[in-house]
Design a protein around this motif. Structure first.
Motif, mmCIF file in Angstrom:
data_model
loop_
_atom_site.group_PDB
_atom_site.id
_atom_site.type_symbol
_atom_site.label_atom_id
_atom_site.label_comp_id
_atom_site.label_asym_id
_atom_site.label_seq_id
_atom_site.Cartn_x
_atom_site.Cartn_y
_atom_site.Cartn_z
ATOM 1 N N TYR A 56 -24.140 -20.226 17.764
ATOM 2 C CA TYR A 56 -23.787 -20.658 19.134
ATOM 3 C C TYR A 56 -25.074 -20.989 19.898
ATOM 4 O O TYR A 56 -25.168 -22.024 20.569
ATOM 5 C CB TYR A 56 -23.023 -19.519 19.816
ATOM 6 N N THR A 57 -26.052 -20.092 19.797
ATOM 7 C CA THR A 57 -27.320 -20.314 20.517
ATOM 8 C C THR A 57 -27.983 -21.603 20.030
ATOM 9 O O THR A 57 -28.457 -22.414 20.832
ATOM 10 C CB THR A 57 -28.256 -19.098 20.335
ATOM 11 N N LYS A 58 -27.976 -21.804 18.703
ATOM 12 C CA LYS A 58 -28.597 -23.026 18.139
ATOM 13 C C LYS A 58 -27.872 -24.268 18.654
ATOM 14 O O LYS A 58 -28.488 -25.252 19.033
ATOM 15 C CB LYS A 58 -28.508 -23.008 16.599
ATOM 16 N N PHE A 59 -26.535 -24.185 18.617
ATOM 17 C CA PHE A 59 -25.714 -25.316 19.068
ATOM 18 C C PHE A 59 -26.032 -25.665 20.530
ATOM 19 O O PHE A 59 -26.269 -26.813 20.885
ATOM 20 C CB PHE A 59 -24.237 -24.945 18.904
ATOM 21 N N LEU A 60 -26.084 -24.610 21.352
ATOM 22 C CA LEU A 60 -26.355 -24.790 22.780
ATOM 23 C C LEU A 60 -27.723 -25.456 22.996
ATOM 24 O O LEU A 60 -27.840 -26.447 23.724
ATOM 25 C CB LEU A 60 -26.343 -23.391 23.418
ATOM 26 N N ILE A 61 -28.718 -24.895 22.348
ATOM 27 C CA ILE A 61 -30.096 -25.383 22.539
ATOM 28 C C ILE A 61 -30.225 -26.826 22.049
ATOM 29 O O ILE A 61 -30.986 -27.611 22.617
ATOM 30 C CB ILE A 61 -31.100 -24.415 21.843
ATOM 31 N N SER A 62 -29.442 -27.182 21.017
ATOM 32 C CA SER A 62 -29.552 -28.548 20.481
ATOM 33 C C SER A 62 -29.106 -29.598 21.511
ATOM 34 O O SER A 62 -29.349 -30.777 21.328
ATOM 35 C CB SER A 62 -28.737 -28.679 19.188
ATOM 36 N N HIS A 63 -28.448 -29.148 22.588
ATOM 37 C CA HIS A 63 -27.984 -30.103 23.609
ATOM 38 C C HIS A 63 -28.899 -30.161 24.838
ATOM 39 O O HIS A 63 -28.548 -30.809 25.831
ATOM 40 C CB HIS A 63 -26.544 -29.786 24.011
ATOM 41 N N ILE A 64 -30.044 -29.508 24.755
ATOM 42 C CA ILE A 64 -30.994 -29.609 25.873
ATOM 43 C C ILE A 64 -31.725 -30.942 25.755
ATOM 44 O O ILE A 64 -32.338 -31.226 24.717
ATOM 45 C CB ILE A 64 -31.994 -28.424 25.858
ATOM 46 N N PRO A 65 -31.639 -31.769 26.789
ATOM 47 C CA PRO A 65 -32.244 -33.106 26.675
ATOM 48 C C PRO A 65 -33.771 -33.058 26.568
ATOM 49 O O PRO A 65 -34.410 -32.109 27.054
ATOM 50 C CB PRO A 65 -31.829 -33.788 27.980
ATOM 51 N N ALA A 66 -34.322 -34.081 25.953
ATOM 52 C CA ALA A 66 -35.780 -34.198 25.850
ATOM 53 C C ALA A 66 -36.356 -34.299 27.258
ATOM 54 O O ALA A 66 -35.704 -34.814 28.172
ATOM 55 C CB ALA A 66 -36.115 -35.455 25.055
ATOM 56 N N GLY A 67 -37.530 -33.796 27.434
ATOM 57 C CA GLY A 67 -38.217 -33.904 28.729
ATOM 58 C C GLY A 67 -38.036 -32.670 29.603
ATOM 59 O O GLY A 67 -38.769 -32.466 30.567
ATOM 60 N N VAL A 68 -37.049 -31.830 29.258
ATOM 61 C CA VAL A 68 -36.826 -30.605 30.054
ATOM 62 C C VAL A 68 -37.966 -29.622 29.774
ATOM 63 O O VAL A 68 -38.332 -29.393 28.620
ATOM 64 C CB VAL A 68 -35.461 -29.964 29.678
ATOM 65 N N LYS A 69 -38.514 -29.067 30.867
ATOM 66 C CA LYS A 69 -39.597 -28.075 30.682
ATOM 67 C C LYS A 69 -39.218 -26.728 31.308
ATOM 68 O O LYS A 69 -39.487 -25.688 30.741
ATOM 69 C CB LYS A 69 -40.883 -28.588 31.342
ATOM 70 N N THR A 70 -38.575 -26.780 32.471
ATOM 71 C CA THR A 70 -38.265 -25.519 33.159
ATOM 72 C C THR A 70 -36.754 -25.290 33.177
ATOM 73 O O THR A 70 -35.972 -26.201 33.463
ATOM 74 C CB THR A 70 -38.781 -25.558 34.616
ATOM 75 N N ILE A 71 -36.380 -24.049 32.858
ATOM 76 C CA ILE A 71 -34.938 -23.730 32.742
ATOM 77 C C ILE A 71 -34.625 -22.474 33.558
ATOM 78 O O ILE A 71 -35.390 -21.502 33.528
ATOM 79 C CB ILE A 71 -34.560 -23.483 31.256
ATOM 80 N N LEU A 72 -33.497 -22.510 34.246
ATOM 81 C CA LEU A 72 -32.984 -21.311 34.902
ATOM 82 C C LEU A 72 -31.760 -20.857 34.105
ATOM 83 O O LEU A 72 -30.765 -21.582 34.036
ATOM 84 C CB LEU A 72 -32.599 -21.615 36.361
ATOM 85 N N ASP A 73 -31.856 -19.688 33.486
ATOM 86 C CA ASP A 73 -30.756 -19.159 32.667
ATOM 87 C C ASP A 73 -29.908 -18.250 33.566
ATOM 88 O O ASP A 73 -30.285 -17.108 33.846
ATOM 89 C CB ASP A 73 -31.358 -18.385 31.473
#
Ligand SMILES: C[S@@+](CC[C@H](N)C(=O)[O-])C[C@H]1O[C@@H](n2cnc3c(N)ncnc32)[C@H](O)[C@@H]1O
Length: 283
Positions: A56-73
């Protein structure tokens, strides 16, 4: 009155998550609080739940678009997803209203992350993010305030990623709460400057979790509760009868909800829709 009820529900859901975290870790060596993502190759059984959660975690992360640097979880649980993201080089902050789960995340991540210990609806910060993530936490957050905050906290042209389940517009219940109405979400989201990029239905890949829960309830939960009640009624027959009479409505309700046999993967597919949504903030 409604607010008192809401506050009570929120405390009991938070307590439920804390108990799930303690039991999951102790009995099954689970690290996360989300459902597993069951690909065809993985046999559906409780021993594979941890692997399915990692998928699930891998699947989720695979959808983070290129160019994203900062994330609020938002609703970081035990901090495992934040850890995977930090290890990949993202700059991650977390939101966690639960003292217990915040402590777990602090232990895991130390000063690698900044944790806002509050409900997302109350978050105040001047920081802005490239992506705001809701990994099975969206359903816990006040819908309108949550979307308003997300728009405020996102940089221009940046993203909101939601992976969570929603309710379908079908009559009846399956004894499993949670999730906003999907139709309500679709209606409301049009009022915000957020443009849909992806909408994936992963109900089939997540519904096996409910079959596992059903199996554990039938084979462990129900027999354990029955044995405990049998023992109690033998030792304290009068107290048992009194309690049974006084709380009969509540007990019947609990019995139907947990042991009524409605919590199955098939019913999950019928009543819920597990989605991955990616939205981009428009200017
Ligand atoms: C099912 S857990 C998911 C945890 C984690 N994201 C994961 O995938 O393992 C739901 C999370 O939402 C958090 N949560 C509940 N209500 C919240 C709120 N109002 N604001 C922020 N987080 C919330 C809980 O503390 C918990 O961490």
């Amino acid at each position: 009155m409604v607010n008192v009820k809401k506050a009570k529900n929120s405390i009991s859901r938070e307590t439920g998550l804390e108990i799930a975290s303690i039991c999951g870790k102790y009995f099954l060596n689970l690290e996360s609080l989300h459902y597993g993502y069951w690909t065809g190759e993985l046999e559906v059984n409780i021993a594979n739940l941890r692997t399915a959660q990692e998928e699930y975690t891998k699947f989720l992360i695979s959808h983070i678009p290129a160019g994203v640097k900062t994330i609020l979880d938002v609703g970081c649980g035990t901090g495992q997803i934040a850890k995977s993201l930090l290890d990949m080089g993202y700059d991650v902050d977390c939101v966690s209203p639960s003292g217990f789960l915040t402590e777990q995340t602090r232990e895991l991540l130390g000063d690698r992350t900044n944790i806002y210990q509050c409900r997302y609806e109350q978050l105040q910060t001047e920081k802005r993010y490239d992506l705001i993530l809701f990994a099975e936490s969206f359903q816990y957050i006040g819908l309108e305030q949550g979307l308003k905050n997300t728009v405020r906290l996102l940089n221009n042209d940046s993203y909101m990623l939601i992976c969570d389940f929603f309710k379908k517009d079908v009559k009846g219940t399956m004894g499993l709460g949670g999730g906003y109405k999907l139709s309500k979400f679709y209606d409301l989201i049009t009022k915000y400057p957020l443009k849909l990029v992806k909408d994936l239905d992963i109900t089939s890949e997540t519904s096996p979790n409910i079959d596992i829960l059903d199996d554990a309830t039938k084979n462990v939960g129900r027999p354990v509760v029955h044995s405990a009640l049998h023992l109690f009624s033998n030792r304290h027959p009068i107290a048992f009868k009194l309690l049974e009479w006084k709380y009969r409505k509540k007990l019947n309700k609990l019995n139907d909800k947990y042991f009524g046999g409605d919590r199955t993967g098939e019913n999950f597919k019928k009543f819920k829709s597990y989605r991955l949504f990616l939205y981009r903030k428009t200017t």
